[in-house]
Design a protein around this motif. Structure first.
Motif, mmCIF file in Angstrom:
data_model
loop_
_atom_site.group_PDB
_atom_site.id
_atom_site.type_symbol
_atom_site.label_atom_id
_atom_site.label_comp_id
_atom_site.label_asym_id
_atom_site.label_seq_id
_atom_site.Cartn_x
_atom_site.Cartn_y
_atom_site.Cartn_z
ATOM 1 N N LYS A 1 36.587 0.885 10.998
ATOM 2 C CA LYS A 1 37.961 1.382 10.925
ATOM 3 C C LYS A 1 38.715 0.932 12.176
ATOM 4 O O LYS A 1 38.912 1.694 13.113
ATOM 5 C CB LYS A 1 37.977 2.906 10.822
ATOM 6 C CG LYS A 1 37.310 3.437 9.572
ATOM 7 C CD LYS A 1 37.301 4.942 9.566
ATOM 8 C CE LYS A 1 36.582 5.477 8.337
ATOM 9 N NZ LYS A 1 36.454 6.936 8.373
ATOM 10 N N GLU B 1 32.190 2.183 11.996
ATOM 11 C CA GLU B 1 32.451 2.232 10.557
ATOM 12 C C GLU B 1 33.419 1.140 10.110
ATOM 13 O O GLU B 1 33.737 1.040 8.932
ATOM 14 C CB GLU B 1 33.021 3.608 10.193
ATOM 15 C CG GLU B 1 32.019 4.734 10.367
ATOM 16 C CD GLU B 1 32.644 6.114 10.214
ATOM 17 O OE1 GLU B 1 33.879 6.214 9.999
ATOM 18 O OE2 GLU B 1 31.898 7.108 10.313
ATOM 19 N N GLU C 1 34.517 5.416 14.637
ATOM 20 C CA GLU C 1 35.428 4.648 13.783
ATOM 21 C C GLU C 1 35.178 3.150 13.920
ATOM 22 O O GLU C 1 35.211 2.417 12.928
ATOM 23 C CB GLU C 1 36.877 4.987 14.123
ATOM 24 C CG GLU C 1 37.299 6.365 13.657
ATOM 25 C CD GLU C 1 38.712 6.729 14.075
ATOM 26 O OE1 GLU C 1 39.349 5.973 14.837
ATOM 27 O OE2 GLU C 1 39.181 7.798 13.639
ATOM 28 N N LYS D 1 34.934 9.785 18.811
ATOM 29 C CA LYS D 1 35.600 9.477 17.545
ATOM 30 C C LYS D 1 35.913 7.980 17.462
ATOM 31 O O LYS D 1 35.697 7.354 16.421
ATOM 32 C CB LYS D 1 36.890 10.285 17.410
ATOM 33 C CG LYS D 1 37.636 10.021 16.125
ATOM 34 C CD LYS D 1 38.922 10.829 16.050
ATOM 35 C CE LYS D 1 39.705 10.442 14.797
ATOM 36 N NZ LYS D 1 41.052 10.962 14.808
#
Length: 69
Positions: free
Chosen positions: A54, A52, A49, A45
């Motif tokens: 994030k 992306e 992230e 995860k």
């Protein structure tokens, strides 16, 4: 586990990969998704992230502590 990135497009890279295969001292993972199967879900995860965008941008460690409260 250690990750080594070898450029298989070069002659020396192909020789190294052939040697690893021949003596059977490691595992060659052709794509990231296969290697992600060995990672826990939290790590996968976090990688997703980060890819992306994030992420949390901090000035210093104190700023980080304020943002993650």
């Amino acid at each position: 586990m250690t990750t080594i990135i070898i450029n298989e497009k070069t002659k020396k890279g192909r020789i190294i990969l052939d040697l690893i295969k021949e003596i059977g001292v490691g595992k060659i993972v052709d794509n990231l998704m296969e290697s992600e199967n060995n990672l826990n879900s939290t790590t996968v995860k976090a990688i997703r992230e980060a890819n992306e965008g994030k992420t949390i941008k901090c000035i210093d460690f104190d700023d980080y502590l304020k943002k993650v409260e």
